[in-house]
Design an enzyme around this catalytic site. Sequence first.
Site, PDB file in Angstrom:
ATOM      1  N   PRO A  65       0.784  -1.234   0.000  1.00 15.41           N
ATOM      2  CA  PRO A  65       0.000   0.000   0.000  1.00 15.41           C
ATOM      3  C   PRO A  65       0.823   1.295   0.000  1.00 15.41           C
ATOM      4  O   PRO A  65       0.597   2.158  -0.845  1.00 15.41           O
ATOM      5  CB  PRO A  65      -0.835  -0.114   1.288  1.00 15.41           C
ATOM      6  CG  PRO A  65      -0.887  -1.569   1.596  1.00 15.41           C
ATOM      7  CD  PRO A  65       0.410  -2.137   1.094  1.00 15.41           C
TER       8      PRO A  65
ATOM      9  N   LYS B 111       4.823   9.146 -11.265  1.00 18.04           N
ATOM     10  CA  LYS B 111       3.543   8.556 -10.837  1.00 18.04           C
ATOM     11  C   LYS B 111       2.678   9.563 -10.068  1.00 18.04           C
ATOM     12  O   LYS B 111       1.473   9.651 -10.289  1.00 18.04           O
ATOM     13  CB  LYS B 111       3.836   7.311  -9.981  1.00 18.04           C
ATOM     14  CG  LYS B 111       2.647   6.692  -9.302  1.00 18.04           C
ATOM     15  CD  LYS B 111       1.672   6.072 -10.275  1.00 18.04           C
ATOM     16  CE  LYS B 111       0.446   5.558  -9.529  1.00 18.04           C
ATOM     17  NZ  LYS B 111      -0.626   5.163 -10.434  1.00 18.04           N
TER      18      LYS B 111
ATOM     19  N   THR C 291       3.103   2.513  -4.996  1.00 22.72           N
ATOM     20  CA  THR C 291       3.225   3.964  -5.134  1.00 22.72           C
ATOM     21  C   THR C 291       3.613   4.514  -3.766  1.00 22.72           C
ATOM     22  O   THR C 291       2.810   4.466  -2.830  1.00 22.72           O
ATOM     23  CB  THR C 291       1.898   4.600  -5.582  1.00 22.72           C
ATOM     24  OG1 THR C 291       1.490   3.987  -6.798  1.00 22.72           O
ATOM     25  CG2 THR C 291       2.067   6.095  -5.794  1.00 22.72           C
TER      26      THR C 291
END
Length: 295
Positions: free
Chosen positions: A65, A172, A97
């Site tokens: 996560p 990102k 991420t």
Amino acid sequence: MKIAFIGLGNMGGPMAHNLLKAGHELSAFDLSADACRHWASEGLPIATSAAEAVRDAETVISMLPASQHVEALYLGNGAPGLLTQIAPGALVIDSSTIAAATSRKLAAAAAQAQIGCLDAPVSGGTGGAIAGTLTFMVGGTAWDLERARPLLERMGQNIFHAGEAGAGQTAKICNNMLLGILMIGTSEALALGVANGLDAKVLSEIMRRSSGGNWALEKYNPMPGVMEATPASRAYAGGFGTDLMLKDLGLAQDNAAAVRAATPLGGLARSLYAAHSLAGNGALDFSSVIRMFSR
Ligand code: NAD
């Protein structure tokens, strides 16, 4: 090639499954017994721990996560982290991420242990993870990227080298800040049209083919019933959680503060997803933000 895959959630599970289907030898692990049970029933070999999964692995892929999970896994939380269990010469590909600073810290620690390391966050949603059509944004050396490429090509369609360690994460968060903003804008426009009596499907198609066309209208319509197989059409279950979008928008704001960039819409989007999460929607897909604007 023997691959260890850590984190079998909405994204990691289907990504690992695509590698299995491509004929790789896999050993997978997740802290969630439910996730392990589900993917074992799909044929994924499940290890009893992350340490067991990485034994003899040439490549270790993680899909967790947030920054704290990645840092605790590899660098340890008091106890020695997984880097001490991975063979020198192996390659770590972290697709979570997370903060670019955490990716750089991980890459530096991996280099000390003579382990290659890439940050390789993805875009394309759970649909892209299942179909193997993800976009990878990679930070690290060109040499490590070439080692990773055959695996990334089994999970994705577009592979970009953004720059050195951490650069994949920076690309990102820029992308996800834009996604968070455009999902809110698309939701507002759809809710406005529907409040005026327009049919959501007709309005979606008009905007999709007009100058408002965007990824949400193409692939991820937030209005229930407009598109099949979107989270909106299954009560916002699965998909990309509101709390994960909130995390990414927080990373973008932290980064903007560090480099003194002006990101007013990113800041507003973060606040709106925070309010949506506080109202009890954190686990729902982020496109459920349309509920803030719908009657
Ligand atoms: P998820 O919450 O569905 O899955 C994460 C999994 O990691 C969970 O199953 C959890 O049990 C497991 N986990 C946590 N710590 C662990 C540990 N130490 N060891 C083993 N397993 C552990 O999340 P997701 O939707 O799969 O997203 C994963 C990452 O990908 C996030 O960083 C997210 O921001 C990013 N991402 C998600 C999407 C999406 O559409 N869901 C799209 C692009 C990027």
